[in-house]
Design a protein around this motif. Structure first.
Motif, mmCIF file in Angstrom:
data_model
loop_
_atom_site.group_PDB
_atom_site.id
_atom_site.type_symbol
_atom_site.label_atom_id
_atom_site.label_comp_id
_atom_site.label_asym_id
_atom_site.label_seq_id
_atom_site.Cartn_x
_atom_site.Cartn_y
_atom_site.Cartn_z
ATOM 1 N N VAL A 75 36.852 24.736 102.722
ATOM 2 C CA VAL A 75 35.830 25.323 101.857
ATOM 3 C C VAL A 75 36.397 26.453 101.005
ATOM 4 O O VAL A 75 35.935 26.704 99.878
ATOM 5 N N ARG A 76 37.437 27.118 101.479
ATOM 6 C CA ARG A 76 38.027 28.228 100.725
ATOM 7 C C ARG A 76 38.750 27.751 99.475
ATOM 8 O O ARG A 76 39.007 28.544 98.558
ATOM 9 N N HIS A 77 39.075 26.459 99.438
ATOM 10 C CA HIS A 77 39.798 25.904 98.283
ATOM 11 C C HIS A 77 39.000 26.089 96.991
ATOM 12 O O HIS A 77 39.584 26.224 95.911
ATOM 13 N N ALA A 78 37.668 26.096 97.096
ATOM 14 C CA ALA A 78 36.812 26.252 95.921
ATOM 15 C C ALA A 78 36.389 27.692 95.674
ATOM 16 O O ALA A 78 35.690 27.975 94.695
ATOM 17 N N MET A 79 36.790 28.606 96.549
ATOM 18 C CA MET A 79 36.372 30.001 96.406
ATOM 19 C C MET A 79 37.350 30.749 95.505
ATOM 20 O O MET A 79 38.559 30.750 95.755
ATOM 21 N N PRO A 80 36.850 31.402 94.455
ATOM 22 C CA PRO A 80 37.746 32.035 93.490
ATOM 23 C C PRO A 80 38.758 33.003 94.082
ATOM 24 O O PRO A 80 39.887 33.096 93.604
ATOM 25 N N ARG A 81 38.395 33.718 95.129
ATOM 26 C CA ARG A 81 39.311 34.716 95.686
ATOM 27 C C ARG A 81 40.533 34.085 96.355
ATOM 28 O O ARG A 81 41.510 34.785 96.630
ATOM 29 N N PHE A 82 40.469 32.782 96.612
ATOM 30 C CA PHE A 82 41.590 32.071 97.230
ATOM 31 C C PHE A 82 42.352 31.223 96.213
ATOM 32 O O PHE A 82 43.205 30.426 96.588
ATOM 33 N N GLN A 83 42.034 31.409 94.938
ATOM 34 C CA GLN A 83 42.674 30.651 93.869
ATOM 35 C C GLN A 83 43.463 31.591 92.964
ATOM 36 O O GLN A 83 43.128 32.770 92.832
ATOM 37 N N PRO A 84 44.526 31.077 92.295
ATOM 38 C CA PRO A 84 45.182 31.868 91.259
ATOM 39 C C PRO A 84 44.181 32.130 90.125
ATOM 40 O O PRO A 84 43.320 31.280 89.870
ATOM 41 N N PRO A 85 44.269 33.256 89.443
ATOM 42 C CA PRO A 85 45.240 34.337 89.652
ATOM 43 C C PRO A 85 44.801 35.358 90.690
ATOM 44 O O PRO A 85 45.511 36.328 90.950
ATOM 45 N N HIS A 86 43.617 35.160 91.290
ATOM 46 C CA HIS A 86 43.059 36.171 92.183
ATOM 47 C C HIS A 86 43.797 36.267 93.510
ATOM 48 O O HIS A 86 43.892 37.351 94.099
ATOM 49 N N LEU A 87 44.321 35.155 93.998
ATOM 50 C CA LEU A 87 44.885 35.118 95.344
ATOM 51 C C LEU A 87 46.009 36.137 95.518
ATOM 52 O O LEU A 87 46.049 36.852 96.527
ATOM 53 N N ALA A 88 46.913 36.207 94.572
ATOM 54 C CA ALA A 88 48.066 37.120 94.705
ATOM 55 C C ALA A 88 47.600 38.564 94.845
ATOM 56 O O ALA A 88 48.111 39.322 95.685
ATOM 57 N N ALA A 89 46.608 38.966 94.034
ATOM 58 C CA ALA A 89 46.107 40.340 94.110
ATOM 59 C C ALA A 89 45.435 40.596 95.453
ATOM 60 O O ALA A 89 45.593 41.679 96.045
ATOM 61 N N ASN A 90 44.717 39.626 95.959
ATOM 62 C CA ASN A 90 44.018 39.808 97.234
ATOM 63 C C ASN A 90 44.977 39.811 98.418
ATOM 64 O O ASN A 90 44.768 40.525 99.398
ATOM 65 N N LEU A 91 46.046 39.041 98.324
ATOM 66 C CA LEU A 91 47.065 39.085 99.381
ATOM 67 C C LEU A 91 47.756 40.448 99.406
ATOM 68 O O LEU A 91 48.076 40.978 100.480
ATOM 69 N N ALA A 92 47.978 41.026 98.235
ATOM 70 C CA ALA A 92 48.588 42.362 98.182
ATOM 71 C C ALA A 92 47.661 43.394 98.825
ATOM 72 O O ALA A 92 48.110 44.288 99.558
ATOM 73 N N LEU A 93 46.369 43.255 98.569
ATOM 74 C CA LEU A 93 45.381 44.151 99.179
ATOM 75 C C LEU A 93 45.392 43.994 100.694
ATOM 76 O O LEU A 93 45.364 44.978 101.443
ATOM 77 N N ALA A 94 45.445 42.748 101.167
ATOM 78 C CA ALA A 94 45.503 42.490 102.606
ATOM 79 C C ALA A 94 46.766 43.088 103.218
ATOM 80 O O ALA A 94 46.742 43.573 104.351
ATOM 81 N N GLY A 95 47.868 43.069 102.473
ATOM 82 C CA GLY A 95 49.106 43.661 102.964
ATOM 83 C C GLY A 95 48.975 45.158 103.169
ATOM 84 O O GLY A 95 49.501 45.712 104.154
ATOM 85 N N ARG A 96 48.267 45.822 102.281
ATOM 86 C CA ARG A 96 48.069 47.272 102.439
ATOM 87 C C ARG A 96 47.166 47.581 103.630
ATOM 88 O O ARG A 96 47.382 48.563 104.345
ATOM 89 N N LEU A 97 46.168 46.711 103.858
ATOM 90 C CA LEU A 97 45.329 46.879 105.043
ATOM 91 C C LEU A 97 46.160 46.691 106.314
ATOM 92 O O LEU A 97 46.032 47.468 107.274
ATOM 93 N N ALA A 98 47.012 45.685 106.330
ATOM 94 C CA ALA A 98 47.854 45.426 107.502
ATOM 95 C C ALA A 98 48.772 46.607 107.791
ATOM 96 O O ALA A 98 49.030 46.940 108.958
#
Length: 336
Positions: free
Chosen positions: A224-247
């Motif tokens: 289901v995440r395949h259709a969610m914008p936050r898991f698609q380019p170009p958003h995914l890279a920015a959100n992964l970077a955010l997750a890295g800062r949380l980690a």
């Protein structure tokens, strides 16, 4: 059976972290085999989880059947929650909040769960074609008939909550709430506190992305995440970077990103109960370990600072799903 800290959801006393059961049968890939899913449910109960959340939609009934087959010999040990309105209609996901549909779906849920009573039963989404008073009225009659114990709402606004509450007391509001989805803070979280309504936070670790799940970072067709914008380019890279800062914040504090998400939610109010889902016993134990330590207020504040309302890149839902969401949006929020 282990004892965990508890919180109140309406008339129920439940473990402060519950279990969202959706991904045992629905939505995310890879799906576990039935043996893994059954063992996970039993392990959660043994670990002290006393709040299990399912829905008619999940696997088009398969998730309710899984719980009915696996847990009901221990029925007295936990609070059972399920949902209606979203369900299978003609072989596809459908939305129907009419009293007739609610009554039919409830009967199907009782049969699949192998029970004659569901503790907490939610309206899964708002059907804009049906006044909320009519939908809640159908569930109020189910309470009177002894088929459900309490009424919940999901992904609805403070205004809708108050309209619903005027018909019948509402025990719980369930909405997506995580560091990257802070919409409940606009109005509904406070409305719940004022009315004595429990707040159940689903997808508390960002559908896996904020917890560093590799599956969330590389979602496959059919997930289901395949259709969610936050898991698609170009958003995914920015959100992964955010997750890295949380980690990095979590690691510095000696915890994991998933634990920090859960601790952040638990700090938002005593009426908040997160329900992370998992297919892994190890991740289940990691999540529950959140409850066994103190999390400094400064660390919680650091998560707030890292995730202002507009921190995440992209809308949280695709267009069709967003159209079924009644929760408040913040000024300038990108909507599909």
């Amino acid at each position: 059976m282990t004892s965990l800290p508890t919180r109140k959801i309406g008339p129920f006393t439940v473990s402060a972290i519950g279990l969202g059961c959706m991904n045992l049968s629905h939505a995310y890939l890879p799906k576990p085999d039935l043996g893994v899913a059954e063992r996970l449910l039993c392990h959660a109960l043994d670990m002290g989880v006393t709040f299990f959340d399912t829905a008619a939609l999940y696997g088009f009934g398969a998730n309710e059947e899984l719980l009915g087959r696996t847990l009901m010999h221990r029925r007295g040990e936990f609070t059972l929650a399920s949902k209606c309105v979203l369900a299978e209609i003609d072989g596809k996901r459908g939305l129907d909040g009419s009293p007739a549909a609610i009554t039919r779906v409830l009967e199907d849920s009782l049969r699949r769960l192998k029970v004659d009573h569901i503790d907490l039963y939610y309206l899964h989404r708002l059907d804009a074609r049906v006044p909320i008073e009519e939908s809640v009225g159908a569930l109020a009659r189910a309470v009177e008939a002894g088929k459900i114990g309490a009424i919940g709402l999901s992904e609805m606004s403070a205004t809708t909550l108050r309209r619903a509450y005027a018909v019948h007391p509402i025990a719980a509001m369930q909405t997506e709430y995580a560091p990257w989805v802070r919409n409940p803070e606009i109005a509904v979280l406070d409305a719940c506190a004022q009315l004595g309504v429990g707040f159940v936070a689903f997808s508390p670790v960002g559908r896996g992305l904020l917890a560093g799940s590799p599956h969330a970072a590389t979602v496959a067709q059919g997930d289901v995440r395949h259709a969610m914008p936050r898991f698609q380019p170009p958003h995914l890279a920015a959100n992964l970077a955010l997750a890295g800062r949380l980690a990095a914040l979590a690691k510095e504090a000696g915890g994991t990103a998933a634990q920090l998400c859960l601790a952040w939610l638990l700090a938002k109010g005593d009426h908040v109960v997160p329900i992370p889902g998992t297919t892994s016993a190890a991740h289940l134990e990691e999540n529950l370990a959140t409850l066994s330590r103190a999390w400094p207020a400064a660390l919680i504040a650091a998560v707030d600072a890292l995730f202002p309302f507009d921190a995440a890149s992209g809308p949280r839902y695709p267009r069709e799903a967003q159209a079924q969401v009644d929760t408040e949006t913040w000024a300038g929020e990108p909507l599909a």
